[in-house]
Design a protein around this motif. Structure first.
Motif, mmCIF file in Angstrom:
data_model
loop_
_atom_site.group_PDB
_atom_site.id
_atom_site.type_symbol
_atom_site.label_atom_id
_atom_site.label_comp_id
_atom_site.label_asym_id
_atom_site.label_seq_id
_atom_site.Cartn_x
_atom_site.Cartn_y
_atom_site.Cartn_z
ATOM 1 N N LEU A 11 0.864 -1.172 0.000
ATOM 2 C CA LEU A 11 0.000 0.000 0.000
ATOM 3 C C LEU A 11 0.902 1.224 0.000
ATOM 4 C CD1 LEU A 11 -2.580 1.697 0.381
ATOM 5 C CD2 LEU A 11 -2.363 1.282 2.856
ATOM 6 N N GLY A 12 0.795 2.032 -1.028
ATOM 7 C CA GLY A 12 1.558 3.272 -1.107
ATOM 8 C C GLY A 12 0.625 4.466 -0.956
ATOM 9 N N MET A 13 0.981 5.384 -0.061
ATOM 10 C CA MET A 13 0.131 6.544 0.200
ATOM 11 C C MET A 13 0.918 7.830 0.025
ATOM 12 S SD MET A 13 -1.639 5.018 3.672
ATOM 13 C CE MET A 13 -2.405 6.585 4.089
ATOM 14 N N ASP A 14 0.299 8.798 -0.634
ATOM 15 C CA ASP A 14 0.914 10.109 -0.807
ATOM 16 C C ASP A 14 -0.189 11.092 -1.145
ATOM 17 O OD1 ASP A 14 2.640 12.364 -1.707
ATOM 18 O OD2 ASP A 14 4.214 10.839 -1.675
ATOM 19 N N VAL A 15 0.004 12.363 -0.810
ATOM 20 C CA VAL A 15 -0.994 13.374 -1.162
ATOM 21 C C VAL A 15 -0.621 14.105 -2.446
ATOM 22 C CG1 VAL A 15 -1.768 13.729 1.207
ATOM 23 C CG2 VAL A 15 0.123 15.106 0.309
ATOM 24 N N ASP A 16 0.541 13.793 -3.008
ATOM 25 C CA ASP A 16 1.037 14.458 -4.210
ATOM 26 C C ASP A 16 0.699 13.622 -5.448
ATOM 27 O OD1 ASP A 16 2.468 15.581 -6.298
ATOM 28 O OD2 ASP A 16 4.221 16.028 -5.071
ATOM 29 N N PRO A 17 -0.208 14.097 -6.307
ATOM 30 C CA PRO A 17 -0.564 13.328 -7.505
ATOM 31 C C PRO A 17 0.623 13.057 -8.417
ATOM 32 C CG PRO A 17 -2.137 15.113 -7.133
ATOM 33 C CD PRO A 17 -0.992 15.340 -6.193
ATOM 34 N N GLN A 18 1.556 14.005 -8.500
ATOM 35 C CA GLN A 18 2.731 13.826 -9.348
ATOM 36 C C GLN A 18 3.590 12.672 -8.839
ATOM 37 O OE1 GLN A 18 5.174 17.352 -9.691
ATOM 38 N NE2 GLN A 18 6.415 16.508 -11.360
ATOM 39 N N ALA A 19 3.760 12.576 -7.531
ATOM 40 C CA ALA A 19 4.536 11.478 -6.946
ATOM 41 C C ALA A 19 3.851 10.147 -7.185
ATOM 42 C CB ALA A 19 4.727 11.721 -5.454
ATOM 43 N N LEU A 20 2.534 10.120 -7.083
ATOM 44 C CA LEU A 20 1.784 8.881 -7.298
ATOM 45 C C LEU A 20 1.877 8.427 -8.751
ATOM 46 C CD1 LEU A 20 -1.376 9.613 -5.134
ATOM 47 C CD2 LEU A 20 0.334 7.839 -4.704
ATOM 48 N N ASP A 21 1.815 9.377 -9.689
ATOM 49 C CA ASP A 21 1.946 9.012 -11.109
ATOM 50 C C ASP A 21 3.307 8.380 -11.378
ATOM 51 O OD1 ASP A 21 -0.570 9.952 -11.688
ATOM 52 O OD2 ASP A 21 0.099 11.892 -12.447
ATOM 53 N N LEU A 22 4.351 8.939 -10.792
ATOM 54 C CA LEU A 22 5.691 8.388 -10.963
ATOM 55 C C LEU A 22 5.783 6.990 -10.350
ATOM 56 C CD1 LEU A 22 8.612 8.818 -11.872
ATOM 57 C CD2 LEU A 22 9.065 9.907 -9.664
ATOM 58 N N ALA A 23 5.194 6.817 -9.170
ATOM 59 C CA ALA A 23 5.217 5.515 -8.502
ATOM 60 C C ALA A 23 4.445 4.475 -9.316
ATOM 61 C CB ALA A 23 4.627 5.636 -7.106
ATOM 62 N N ARG A 24 3.329 4.871 -9.894
ATOM 63 C CA ARG A 24 2.541 3.919 -10.701
ATOM 64 C C ARG A 24 3.347 3.427 -11.901
ATOM 65 N NH1 ARG A 24 -1.719 7.701 -9.497
ATOM 66 N NH2 ARG A 24 -3.168 6.745 -7.992
ATOM 67 N N THR A 25 4.100 4.323 -12.505
ATOM 68 C CA THR A 25 4.945 3.923 -13.632
ATOM 69 C C THR A 25 6.023 2.945 -13.185
ATOM 70 O OG1 THR A 25 4.586 6.059 -14.740
ATOM 71 C CG2 THR A 25 6.507 4.765 -15.421
ATOM 72 N N GLY A 64 9.327 14.449 4.322
ATOM 73 C CA GLY A 64 9.812 15.637 3.638
ATOM 74 C C GLY A 64 9.511 15.674 2.157
ATOM 75 N N ALA A 65 10.187 16.597 1.481
ATOM 76 C CA ALA A 65 10.007 16.770 0.036
ATOM 77 C C ALA A 65 10.939 15.847 -0.734
ATOM 78 C CB ALA A 65 10.264 18.218 -0.352
ATOM 79 N N SER A 66 10.580 15.550 -1.969
ATOM 80 C CA SER A 66 11.371 14.653 -2.810
ATOM 81 C C SER A 66 12.176 15.439 -3.834
ATOM 82 C CB SER A 66 10.446 13.679 -3.542
ATOM 83 O OG SER A 66 9.663 14.376 -4.501
ATOM 84 N N SER A 67 13.132 14.772 -4.452
ATOM 85 C CA SER A 67 13.927 15.417 -5.504
ATOM 86 C C SER A 67 13.032 15.869 -6.645
ATOM 87 C CB SER A 67 14.997 14.442 -6.015
ATOM 88 O OG SER A 67 15.999 14.241 -5.051
ATOM 89 N N MET A 68 12.023 15.064 -6.953
ATOM 90 C CA MET A 68 11.095 15.428 -8.022
ATOM 91 C C MET A 68 10.426 16.766 -7.719
ATOM 92 S SD MET A 68 7.511 15.414 -8.369
ATOM 93 C CE MET A 68 6.985 14.094 -7.270
ATOM 94 N N GLN A 69 10.040 16.975 -6.479
ATOM 95 C CA GLN A 69 9.386 18.233 -6.110
ATOM 96 C C GLN A 69 10.368 19.404 -6.153
ATOM 97 O OE1 GLN A 69 8.035 16.560 -2.448
ATOM 98 N NE2 GLN A 69 5.921 16.359 -3.140
ATOM 99 N N PHE A 70 11.577 19.193 -5.652
ATOM 100 C CA PHE A 70 12.583 20.254 -5.686
ATOM 101 C C PHE A 70 12.964 20.615 -7.117
ATOM 102 C CE2 PHE A 70 13.789 18.966 -1.229
ATOM 103 C CZ PHE A 70 13.533 20.199 -0.653
ATOM 104 N N ASP A 71 12.974 19.621 -7.995
ATOM 105 C CA ASP A 71 13.445 19.829 -9.366
ATOM 106 C C ASP A 71 12.355 20.307 -10.318
ATOM 107 O OD1 ASP A 71 15.937 19.040 -8.524
ATOM 108 O OD2 ASP A 71 15.715 16.966 -9.193
#
Length: 266
Positions: A11-25, A64-71
């Motif tokens: 079960l993966g949980m996150d409130v960031d849709p962009q992070a979830l899209d990356l995880a799904r891939t 915290g924040a991820s590299s994807m968010q910082f970048d």
């Protein structure tokens, strides 16, 4: 989560849709074994109930924040790029960094910078921010901070302020404080909770929770008889946090501040 192989589930949980899209891939090869949900960590009990899961074997909290968010300049997390003053993990969150920077009163804003960024020059920075209002971008805010306190040491002078604003926007410490006991309760016997933190405020909260929940009695030291009824629920696996080595930091400089703590459910 059942045993990881061959039928274990995630079960993966996150409130960031962009992070979830990356995880799904990245997790697509695992098919239905990986269930990814847009939800905060604090909803863990409800998510487990919805899946029909009782207890789990392991939980990893990557804070915290991820590299994807910082970048991604448009997310507004980085002072190294020019973007909007956003900093929201969840785009549905009504509070943005722009609102805090441009509308919060001096005392409240200074408290955020001091408490969440451990910024000693909080008052000087806030006075400069008030004079420069309205501030519309990350670059503008970083320039205001640099002009207010100058450059000293290896890190950009805006580092602690940006950390503080991000924590305030996303209520990171409040969420972590609520999540830790929920995660411990969700573990089955022998299950492990691993938490990766990236600054001292997070790590201190994790350390204090692990120390508290690994003790049978939490009465004051001088009290002769235990009356609290508290029982240890976890065993600390890491009395000291695991930190990255030189080679890992060389390959991934952003890992330099990471601290990993692990506890096991009794």
């Amino acid at each position: 989560m059942a045993s990881s192989e061959p039928g274990g589930k995630l079960l993966g949980m996150d409130v960031d849709p962009q992070a979830l899209d990356l995880a799904r891939t990245n997790l697509a090869p695992f098919g239905e074994r990986a269930c990814l949900i847009k939800a905060p960590y604090t909803s863990l009990p409800e998510q487990l109930t919805a899946l029909g899961w009782d207890k789990v074997d392991g939980i990893l909290l990557d804070l915290g924040a991820s590299s994807m968010q910082f970048d991604t300049p448009g997310r507004g997390f980085s002072f190294l790029a020019d973007g909007p003053l956003d900093m929201r993990f969840d785009p549905a969150n009504p509070l943005t960094a722009a609102e805090i920077v441009n509308t919060w009163p001096e005392d409240q804003l200074a408290e955020v910078l001091f408490q969440f960024g451990e910024e000693r020059a909080a008052r000087r920075i806030v006075r400069a921010i008030q004079k420069a209002r309205p501030i519309g971008s990350t670059r503008q805010l970083a320039d205001v901070i640099e002009q207010a306190i100058g450059r000293h040491g290896p890190h950009h002078p805006a580092t602690q302020t940006f950390q503080a604003l991000r924590i305030a926007v996303n209520d990171e410490l409040g969420s972590l404080k609520k999540t830790l006991p929920l995660a411990i309760a969700a573990l089955g016997p022998g299950g492990r909770l691993a938490v990766i933190s990236f600054h001292s405020l997070e790590d201190r909260l994790v350390k204090e929770t692990f120390r508290l929940e690994s003790r049978d009695c939490i009465c004051p030291p001088r009290q002769p008889v235990c009356t609290c009824g508290h029982k240890a629920s976890i065993l600390e696996i890491t009395r000291r946090p695991i930190t990255p080595g030189e080679e890992e930091i060389k390959q991934n400089p952003r890992s330099r501040s990471a601290k990993l703590r692990v506890a096991e459910k009794i």
